[in-house]
Every structure is written in C-alpha cells, then in structure tokens.
Enzyme design. Structure first.
Site, PDB file in Angstrom:
ATOM      1  N   ASP A 297       0.914  -1.113   0.053  1.00 41.76           N
ATOM      2  CA  ASP A 297      -0.133   0.045   0.117  1.00 41.76           C
ATOM      3  C   ASP A 297       1.096   1.124  -0.137  1.00 41.76           C
ATOM      4  OD1 ASP A 297      -2.465   1.503   0.406  1.00 41.76           O
ATOM      5  OD2 ASP A 297      -1.677   1.879   2.448  1.00 41.76           O
ATOM      6  N   LEU A 298       0.319   2.283  -0.234  1.00 38.48           N
ATOM      7  CA  LEU A 298       1.297   3.746  -0.533  1.00 38.48           C
ATOM      8  C   LEU A 298       1.189   4.608   0.867  1.00 38.48           C
ATOM      9  CD1 LEU A 298       3.302   5.344  -2.472  1.00 38.48           C
ATOM     10  CD2 LEU A 298       1.152   6.246  -3.193  1.00 38.48           C
ATOM     11  N   ASP A 299      -0.320   5.040   0.845  1.00 39.63           N
ATOM     12  CA  ASP A 299      -0.643   6.019   1.913  1.00 39.63           C
ATOM     13  C   ASP A 299      -0.432   5.376   3.057  1.00 39.63           C
ATOM     14  OD1 ASP A 299      -0.872   8.061   0.001  1.00 39.63           O
ATOM     15  OD2 ASP A 299      -2.865   7.187  -0.664  1.00 39.63           O
TER      16      ASP A 299
ATOM     17  N   ASN B 198      -3.650   9.335  -7.369  1.00 44.42           N
ATOM     18  CA  ASN B 198      -2.469  10.392  -7.282  1.00 44.42           C
ATOM     19  C   ASN B 198      -1.105   9.378  -7.101  1.00 44.42           C
ATOM     20  OD1 ASN B 198      -3.561  12.937  -7.715  1.00 44.42           O
ATOM     21  ND2 ASN B 198      -4.758  12.346  -5.630  1.00 44.42           N
TER      22      ASN B 198
ATOM     23  N   LYS C 255     -10.932  -1.524  -1.304  1.00 39.16           N
ATOM     24  CA  LYS C 255     -10.639  -2.311  -0.281  1.00 39.16           C
ATOM     25  C   LYS C 255     -11.903  -2.289   0.744  1.00 39.16           C
ATOM     26  CE  LYS C 255      -5.766  -1.269  -0.910  1.00 39.16           C
ATOM     27  NZ  LYS C 255      -4.574  -0.449  -0.542  1.00 39.16           N
TER      28      LYS C 255
ATOM     29  N   SER D 228      -2.661   0.394  -4.575  1.00 37.30           N
ATOM     30  CA  SER D 228      -2.959   1.526  -3.630  1.00 37.30           C
ATOM     31  C   SER D 228      -4.237   1.872  -4.208  1.00 37.30           C
ATOM     32  CB  SER D 228      -2.130   2.688  -3.776  1.00 37.30           C
ATOM     33  OG  SER D 228      -2.759   3.842  -3.613  1.00 37.30           O
ATOM     34  N   ALA D 229      -5.314   2.466  -3.268  1.00 34.46           N
ATOM     35  CA  ALA D 229      -6.591   3.085  -3.727  1.00 34.46           C
ATOM     36  C   ALA D 229      -6.380   4.596  -4.347  1.00 34.46           C
ATOM     37  CB  ALA D 229      -7.391   3.026  -2.491  1.00 34.46           C
ATOM     38  N   SER D 230      -5.360   5.121  -4.364  1.00 39.19           N
ATOM     39  CA  SER D 230      -5.149   6.389  -4.913  1.00 39.19           C
ATOM     40  C   SER D 230      -4.962   6.653  -6.193  1.00 39.19           C
ATOM     41  CB  SER D 230      -3.806   7.109  -4.102  1.00 39.19           C
ATOM     42  OG  SER D 230      -3.573   8.198  -4.698  1.00 39.19           O
TER      43      SER D 230
ATOM     44  N   THR E 260       0.817  10.548   3.498  1.00 32.33           N
ATOM     45  CA  THR E 260       0.158  11.499   2.857  1.00 32.33           C
ATOM     46  C   THR E 260      -1.233  11.916   3.936  1.00 32.33           C
ATOM     47  OG1 THR E 260      -0.866   9.737   1.762  1.00 32.33           O
ATOM     48  CG2 THR E 260       0.540  10.959   0.573  1.00 32.33           C
TER      49      THR E 260
ATOM     50  N   GLU F  85      -0.027  -3.144   4.978  1.00 33.75           N
ATOM     51  CA  GLU F  85      -0.976  -2.371   4.840  1.00 33.75           C
ATOM     52  C   GLU F  85      -1.109  -1.654   6.231  1.00 33.75           C
ATOM     53  OE1 GLU F  85      -3.907  -1.041   3.846  1.00 33.75           O
ATOM     54  OE2 GLU F  85      -3.865  -1.577   1.852  1.00 33.75           O
ATOM     55  N   ASP F  86      -1.559  -0.304   6.203  1.00 35.11           N
ATOM     56  CA  ASP F  86      -1.642   0.237   7.328  1.00 35.11           C
ATOM     57  C   ASP F  86      -3.448   0.663   7.883  1.00 35.11           C
ATOM     58  OD1 ASP F  86      -2.261   2.274   5.195  1.00 35.11           O
ATOM     59  OD2 ASP F  86      -2.226   3.754   6.888  1.00 35.11           O
TER      60      ASP F  86
ATOM     61  N   LYS G 258      -8.908   6.623   5.971  1.00 35.36           N
ATOM     62  CA  LYS G 258      -7.753   5.917   5.755  1.00 35.36           C
ATOM     63  C   LYS G 258      -7.859   4.918   4.951  1.00 35.36           C
ATOM     64  CE  LYS G 258      -4.225   7.539   9.126  1.00 35.36           C
ATOM     65  NZ  LYS G 258      -3.326   7.395  10.201  1.00 35.36           N
TER      66      LYS G 258
END
Ligand code: BG6
Ligand code: MG
Length: 217
Positions: free
Chosen positions: A10-12, A119, A146, A115-117, A18, A170-171, A46
């Site tokens: 995951d990214l964020d 961006n 997710k 990632s869900a983003s 972010t 994952e966070d 989140k």
C-alpha cells in the site's frame, strides 16, 4: 501457503505519510461547508476511496448534496491536495521504506504497489521510487475498493505470481481484510488494536528486513 515470491505495498501510510495532506484538504472543504472536521474524523478516511471519503465527511457534517455537487467538491479537494503532493520530496519517504524495497529487490523478491489512490503515480515520481516497482496497481486501475481484494489480485497477476506467494503491507484495516480475502499474508503497519487480523503488526517498514519476511514462510 506457497514460498514468498512477492511483496505488495500500500502507499499512503506505508511508504509515505500523505494522511496529513489529505486532512488539510478535507478540513478546508468542511470549513467551506460550515462544519469542523477533526484529526480523529480523518482516521476514518484511511484506505478509503476519494468518493467514500467525501460521503463520510458529509455524513459527519450532516450535509446532503446532489451527485453532481459531490463530484465537483471531490475534484476541488483533490486539486487542493495535489498542491501539497506536487511539492513532496524524497526525504518524506517513511523511515526504512526505501532500504527495505531495495533489499527485497536485491534478494529477487518481486515488488508491486497496491493503492486506492488515483494520485499514486504522482507521489511515486515525486519520491523517486517508481523504478523500484515492477507493477503499479492504483485507483485508476480498479473498480472495487478495499476490503475487496481486486487491487492486490491484479498486482499478483501483473507480477506473474500466485496470491499465496504474496505478502501485503497495509496500514488500514480494510487493506488487511483485502489481503486476507485474496488469500495473501499480511504485515500490518500501525497499531495491533486496529490491524489485529494481520499475520504480524509492526510500527513501520524500518522494523522489516528480508530475514523477518522469510519468517512468514
Ligand atoms: C488511500 C488513502 O491510499 O487513497 C485514502 O489512504 C484516500 O485516504 C485514497 O482517500 C484515495 O486517494 P486519492 O489520492 O485518489 O484521492
Ligand atoms: Mg494506506
């Protein structure tokens, strides 16, 4: 479960924080709509898609809007958010993330982003991390959010590995659920109270290395 061959990130909240920029942009939107949006409220966003985030925010403020107006506000929030991420620097990569990615690569473990983003490409480019990922599955490539496992299953497919050969980092609780629903192992990044379903939970990627990853085999 098969031998671990790939890691999906995951990214964020895993590679970069972010959430603070999302918070500023959502808080400004809430203020324009005439209500307060707290940091605690922000926790609920989140791992959640942009439109779902807006719906949660509007529910908190008790505001009802047309779909057209919602699209306009989501776009407005995103423009504001992008002014922050376009200024990001590689020193904003979370501790240990880059070293862990490079160690995995050196050990022949495949790496993908999940990632869900929408961006994600902008952020990875700003952080100069794009080249470390063999596959990038982001919010522009999935239809299901997710806890649906789509984003991670597409990542495994793009890497040419089976789901049970993957470990997800994952966070967000929904992200941990997505990994498990996809028959993957999961390392939670954050609090065991929230991420207790993960195979292990650590504070951040600075606590990970190849050896610790192999203990999940
Ligand atoms: C997730 C974040 O990674 O991406 C969420 O945790 C965010 O908070 C979601 O809403 C969508 O991001 P974006 O950049 O497409 O608005
Ligand atoms: Mg996250």
């Amino acid at each position: 479960m098969g031998q671990i061959k790939a890691c999906l990130f995951d990214l964020d909240g895993v590679i970069v924080d972010t959430a603070k920029y999302h918070y500023i942009a959502w808080r400004e939107l809430a203020a324009e709509l005439g209500f307060e949006f707290t940091e605690e409220d922000n926790e609920r966003l989140k791992g959640v898609s942009r439109m779902t985030s807006l719906n949660i925010l509007l529910e908190i403020g008790g505001v009802t809007l047309s779909d057209e107006e919602k699209l306009r506000l989501a776009e407005k929030k995103n423009e504001n958010y992008r002014t922050f991420i376009l200024k990001m620097q590689p020193d904003e990569i979370l501790p240990g993330a880059e070293a862990f990615l490079k160690e995995l690569k050196a050990q022949g473990i495949k790496i993908a982003l999940g990632s869900a983003s929408k961006n994600a490409m902008t952020i990875l480019d700003r952080l100069q991390l794009t080249d470390l990922f063999e596959a990038i599955i982001d919010g522009t490539k999935v239809t299901e959010a997710k806890p649906d496992p789509e984003v991670f299953l597409k990542g495994a497919e793009a890497l040419g590995v089976n789901p049970d050969e993957c470990v997800v980092f994952e966070d967000a609780e929904a992200g941990v659920e997505a990994a498990l629903a996809g028959n993957m192992r999961c390392v939670g990044i954050g609090s065991p109270d929230v991420l207790g379903k993960a195979n292990i939970v650590v504070d951040g990627l600075h606590q990970m290395n190849y050896e610790k990853l192999m203990e999940l085999n």
